[in-house]
Each structure stands twice: as C-alpha cells, then as structure tokens.
Design an enzyme around this catalytic site. Structure first.
Site, PDB file in Angstrom:
ATOM      1  CB  CYS A  40      -0.885   0.070   1.406  1.00  0.00           C
ATOM      2  SG  CYS A  40      -1.557   1.357   1.438  1.00  0.00           S
ATOM      3  CE1 TYR A  81     -14.385  15.352  23.381  1.00  0.00           C
ATOM      4  CE2 TYR A  81     -13.688  18.108  23.553  1.00  0.00           C
ATOM      5  CZ  TYR A  81     -14.625  16.983  23.349  1.00  0.00           C
ATOM      6  OH  TYR A  81     -15.793  17.622  23.123  1.00  0.00           O
ATOM      7  CD  GLU A  97     -10.080   9.805  25.677  1.00  0.00           C
ATOM      8  OE1 GLU A  97      -9.425  10.590  25.015  1.00  0.00           O
ATOM      9  OE2 GLU A  97     -10.878   8.573  25.250  1.00  0.00           O
ATOM     10  CB  CYS A 115      -9.228  15.029  12.412  1.00  0.00           C
ATOM     11  SG  CYS A 115     -10.346  14.068  13.181  1.00  0.00           S
TER      12      CYS A 115
END
Ligand code: SAH
Length: 395
Positions: A101, A254, A275, A350
C-alpha cells in the site's frame, strides 16, 4: 472547476493508477493528483469553510507523502486456495487483497506478507465471518517511527492457537526487528477489530514512541496519530499557539493517551486532561510518569460534563487545548469554556466542517478565531487536520 475535473480525469487515464486496488479500496481519493495539487485542494477547502472566521495560513505538506502510516491493519481470509490479507471494499464485506500500500509503512506490509506465508505453512485457518469458523481474523502492526520498536497483534477468534510457540519463533526468525507480539482474542460477531482479552506472546506487550521530546507507551488499543512526522509539527504549533509561560492552568480536553497535555506540561503551571476512554486514561497516567511530569492530572469523564462541573465549582482555566473526534464538540462544552473564563482555546480538528460549525458557536460565546493552520496528516486521502487559535473577546 470544470477544467480541474477534466484534467484530473485525463491524468488518471494517462498514467493509470499507482495502485492496482485503489478503486475497490477507496481509501486514497486523491491518488491521481500530483501532491502539490492535493495540497491546493485542501487549502481551498479550508479557506471555504474557515475563511469567514479567520485567516487560513498555508497548509504544511510532507516532503515524502507516501508510506507515512505507522499503524497497519489487515483482514485475513482465504480465496481460491490462497491465504489473502487486505481491506474490506468500502461499505461491503468483500475482502480485497492488498500486498503493498502506498501510504502504509513498508516494513509493516512486509511483516504482514510474511505472516500470510506462515499462516499457509502452519495450516492455520483464517476466520470465515459468514460461517463463524476459523482462527486468524486480523493482523495489526504498529511501528514507533522514532524508536524503531514494532508491535504485531494477531487477532484470533479463540484463545487456542495451535503451534503458537513455533509460529512466533518462525516469525521472529524472519523479522528479528519485531519487539513484541500480542494475541488479541475477538470472539464476537462485530466490525470492531479488537476484542477485550489479550495475551502477550513475545516481548513486553507494548511499544514506545517519541514525539516532541516526550516518550509514550503504546498498547494495541491506544489511540495514537497515524502520521507521527506531521503530528510532531502539528503539536509544536498547538503548544506555540497556547503561548504558555509557566503560570497557566491548562485543560487538555479529549486527551487520549495524554500526548498533547504531557508535551504542554513542561511549559504550564498545571495541566488537567480529560478523556472518556478508560484504557486511554490508564495509558495517559503511565505516560506522565514515564516522562516524570508531575503537574498533570487525568480524569475519565465526558469532556463537556467535566468542564461544566469545573465551572460550577468556580474553577478557572487559562488555556483550553482540545482535540475532539471528527464529530467535533458541543454547545455544553463551549458554554463551559466561557464559564471557566478561558482566555485562549487551541482547537485541533480532523474535521474542518465540524470545526467551522463549532467556530460559529464559539463566536456566539465570545471567542474570536485568530488563525487556522492546516497540516496534511493524511496525504493522498481527502482528509485534513487543522489547528485553530481562538481568543476571548475583550468585554
Ligand atoms: N488528543 C489525543 C486524542 C485525540 S482523538 C491525541 O492527539 O492523541 C479524540 C479522543 O477523544 C479519543 O481518545 C476519544 O476517546 C476521546 N473522546 C471522544 N468523545 C469524548 C467525550 N465526550 N469526552 C472526552 N473524550 C472523548
């Protein structure tokens, strides 16, 4: 735009695909584009989504945008008398064989190839999902790019692994660079890769890696950014934007295994990490000890509820570092950021669309975005990571 579409199509035709299974796998959406053009597209996307809130600085790309994934996962199966490993075709359970890959670590792919050979010679049955029969389900390889340590996780459908010792010995003979091998048992009929039960077959059961001068323990389950080269740039920027002087109380929301908070702790008075995942919190506590950081505390709680609790107790936070999942954060969290009177927020994301949605809510809560910096953590794919600085408006 029309033009771009045309040129993309023709370049795909002209060169053919760099990867024989790209259409079936679907993971590398930007494979047919030159890297510069991928970066341009991501920059434009960020400008479109975030430009109305703040300046979007030029995206940071990679010098070598291939083979960057430090964690590789392969599903094992059997097809026409051959052991195969690879990925499920998008939204299906058709296993597509992958031997190499373009974005996965080469060494990890090599190890997975050797395991395919050993599975055949040891006559190990690969797991058949439809019939619920067979032993080997998945293999996960994780490599610490900075330390060179390698972990192999063999996910099996039962604990009973015939000729286990010889299998491990044979694998280590081919790859003496492997530092630990773990058997993970996943009996369930589920799309989750890992089960709850684990047995160390060789080595310590975890590996270590280094980021921004700190060392982190990684177990099979820990969340860890998959592109450590770019993550280092991203975290340095996040800590720089926090402008810590040693006097601040910092929230790492987080926080996962504590990476950002531990890196920031050296420059802060105190760090509080929160978290939801209990395994990650255990790793975070160990990681703080490993780095001899004593001004950090971790809490296993929902980030929004914990921040609201802090606010209700009248606690103050100077700087909030936050790195939520792709779904972003929520109104409760944003309200609590205001209630603890945070002066600055450094938001790592993200998902630029959820970031844009959250920036709008932050704006209503009295926080102004000061700048956004894109980091290409996922070259060849459509995904992009961003760090954004917010500052409380003068009242
Ligand atoms: N900052 C870390 C992890 C980021 S990933 C790093 O860079 O390595 C996002 C993390 O948010 C995951 O660890 C996930 O378990 C956690 N999470 C998801 N929902 C949460 C919630 N409601 N409250 C607290 N943490 C949450």
């Amino acid at each position: 735009m029309e033009k771009r579409k045309e040129s993309r199509k023709s370049s795909q035709k002209r060169k053919g695909s760099l990867c024989p299974v790209s259409d079936l796998c679907g993971g590398c959406q930007y494979l047919s584009l030159p890297y510069e053009e991928q970066l341009n597209l991501k920059q434009k996307e960020l400008e479109k989504l975030l430009g109305r809130f703040c300046k979007v600085y030029p995206i940071t790309g990679m010098e070598n945008p291939f083979y960057y994934r430090n964690k590789v996962h392969a599903v094992f199966g059997y097809e026409k008398g051959k052991v195969i490993s690879g990925v499920y075709q998008e939204r299906t359970h058709n296993l597509i064989p992958v031997e190499q890959c373009l974005i996965e670590d080469k060494k990890a792919d090599e190890i997975i190839g050797s395991i395919r050979g050993l599975v055949k010679s040891f006559r190990i049955k690969t797991y058949d999902e439809d019939r619920g029969y067979g032993l080997l389900r998945h293999v996960l390889v994780r490599r610490g790019f900075a330390t060179g340590e390698i972990m192999v996780v063999l996910v099996t459908a039962s604990l009973d692994f015939p000729s286990k010792k010889n299998f491990v010995k044979a694998l280590l003979e081919i790859h003496p660079e492997i530092t630990t091998i773990v058997q993970n048992v996943n009996r369930r009929d589920t799309s989750m890769v890992l089960g709850d039960k684990e047995k160390v077959m060789f080595g310590r059961g975890y590996i270590e890696d280094e980021l921004c001068g700190c060392r982190f323990y990684l177990s099979s389950r820990s969340f860890y950014q998959i592109n450590p080269v770019q993550t280092e740039h991203l975290y340095r920027k996040a800590v720089e934007l926090a402008r810590l002087t040693g006097e601040e109380i910092v929230m790492d929301a987080y926080c996962g295994i504590g990476t950002i908070g531990i890196i920031a702790a050296k420059k802060a008075k105190q760090v509080i990490g929160v978290e939801l995942n209990p395994d990650a919190v255990c790793d975070a506590v160990r990681n703080a000890q490993r780095n001899e950081i004593s001004n950090i505390r971790f809490y296993c709680k929902d980030a929004a509820k914990f921040m609201t609790f802090m606010a209700a107790e009248g606690k103050k936070i100077d700087v909030v570092l936050m790195d939520p999942p792709r779904t972003g954060t929520n109104q409760e969290f944003i309200n609590a950021v205001r209630a603890v009177k945070a002066r600055r927020v450094v938001y790592i994301s993200c998902g630029p669309d959820t970031l844009a949605r959250d920036l709008k809510e932050f704006e209503k809560a009295g926080y102004e975005a000061k700048g956004a910096w894109g980091y290409d953590l996922f070259p060849v794919t459509r995904h992009v990571e961003t760090v954004c600085l917010l500052s409380r408006k003068a009242q």
